[in-house]
Write a protein that holds these residues in place. Structure first.
Motif, PDB file in Angstrom:
ATOM      1  N   UNK A 247       0.860  -1.181   0.000  1.00  0.00           N
ATOM      2  CA  UNK A 247       0.000   0.000   0.000  1.00  0.00           C
ATOM      3  C   UNK A 247       0.895   1.229   0.000  1.00  0.00           C
ATOM      4  N   UNK A 248       0.574   2.193  -0.837  1.00  0.00           N
ATOM      5  CA  UNK A 248       1.271   3.478  -0.847  1.00  0.00           C
ATOM      6  C   UNK A 248       0.310   4.475  -0.198  1.00  0.00           C
ATOM      7  N   UNK A 249       0.701   4.970   0.965  1.00  0.00           N
ATOM      8  CA  UNK A 249      -0.168   5.800   1.800  1.00  0.00           C
ATOM      9  C   UNK A 249       0.359   7.229   1.800  1.00  0.00           C
ATOM     10  N   UNK A 250      -0.505   8.172   1.437  1.00  0.00           N
ATOM     11  CA  UNK A 250      -0.112   9.574   1.410  1.00  0.00           C
ATOM     12  C   UNK A 250      -0.612  10.323   2.631  1.00  0.00           C
ATOM     13  N   UNK A 251       0.153  11.315   3.060  1.00  0.00           N
ATOM     14  CA  UNK A 251      -0.227  12.183   4.180  1.00  0.00           C
ATOM     15  C   UNK A 251       0.061  13.617   3.773  1.00  0.00           C
ATOM     16  N   UNK A 252      -0.960  14.475   3.844  1.00  0.00           N
ATOM     17  CA  UNK A 252      -0.805  15.896   3.501  1.00  0.00           C
ATOM     18  C   UNK A 252      -1.048  16.710   4.771  1.00  0.00           C
ATOM     19  N   UNK A 253      -0.027  17.419   5.207  1.00  0.00           N
ATOM     20  CA  UNK A 253      -0.142  18.250   6.409  1.00  0.00           C
ATOM     21  C   UNK A 253      -0.692  19.614   6.003  1.00  0.00           C
ATOM     22  N   UNK A 254      -1.964  19.828   6.270  1.00  0.00           N
ATOM     23  CA  UNK A 254      -2.609  21.102   5.960  1.00  0.00           C
ATOM     24  C   UNK A 254      -2.612  22.046   7.166  1.00  0.00           C
ATOM     25  N   UNK A 255      -1.961  21.627   8.248  1.00  0.00           N
ATOM     26  CA  UNK A 255      -1.938  22.418   9.473  1.00  0.00           C
ATOM     27  C   UNK A 255      -0.858  23.485   9.470  1.00  0.00           C
ATOM     28  N   UNK A 256      -0.741  24.174  10.605  1.00  0.00           N
ATOM     29  CA  UNK A 256       0.251  25.236  10.771  1.00  0.00           C
ATOM     30  C   UNK A 256       1.529  24.747  11.429  1.00  0.00           C
TER      31      UNK A 256
END
Length: 106
Positions: free
Chosen positions: A19-28
């Motif tokens: 599995x290729x799992x993405x994480x996008x940090x939209x925080x500050x």
């Protein structure tokens, strides 16, 4: 989540699944990806885990407004099961700068 070897998400029992799992940090603030874990869930009772898989540790920092991709591998084991729809949960465990842990299902 992408499954390069199984784009239809039909996983044969006993096969190693990537599995290729993405994480996008939209925080500050930066987040530290602590671990990823997965489990097969009953399709009608999602809180019932049919199989649990290894927890992989990452300890990777993802800065604000950045993305990161992780490779997670697991092997569905029930070779005697009839082919059927089953729920799959892949959870990302991460912490903020204060050390508070959070969990996100991918």
């Amino acid at each position: 989540v992408m499954f390069p070897d199984y784009p239809t998400r039909a996983f044969p029992a006993g096969a190693l699944v990537t599995a290729v799992v993405g994480f996008h940090n939209r925080g500050d603030d930066a987040y530290t990806i602590q671990a990823i874990e997965a489990s097969l869930r009953h399709p009608l009772q999602f809180d019932f885990r049919m199989e649990n898989y290894t927890v992989d540790q990452y300890k990777t920092i993802v800065d604000p407004n950045y993305q990161s991709t992780f490779v997670y591998k697991f092997r569905p084991l029930d070779k005697n099961a009839e082919p059927r729809e089953i729920g799959l949960a892949i959870d990302i465990i991460y912490k903020n700068k204060e050390g508070a842990l959070s969990r996100e299902s991918a």
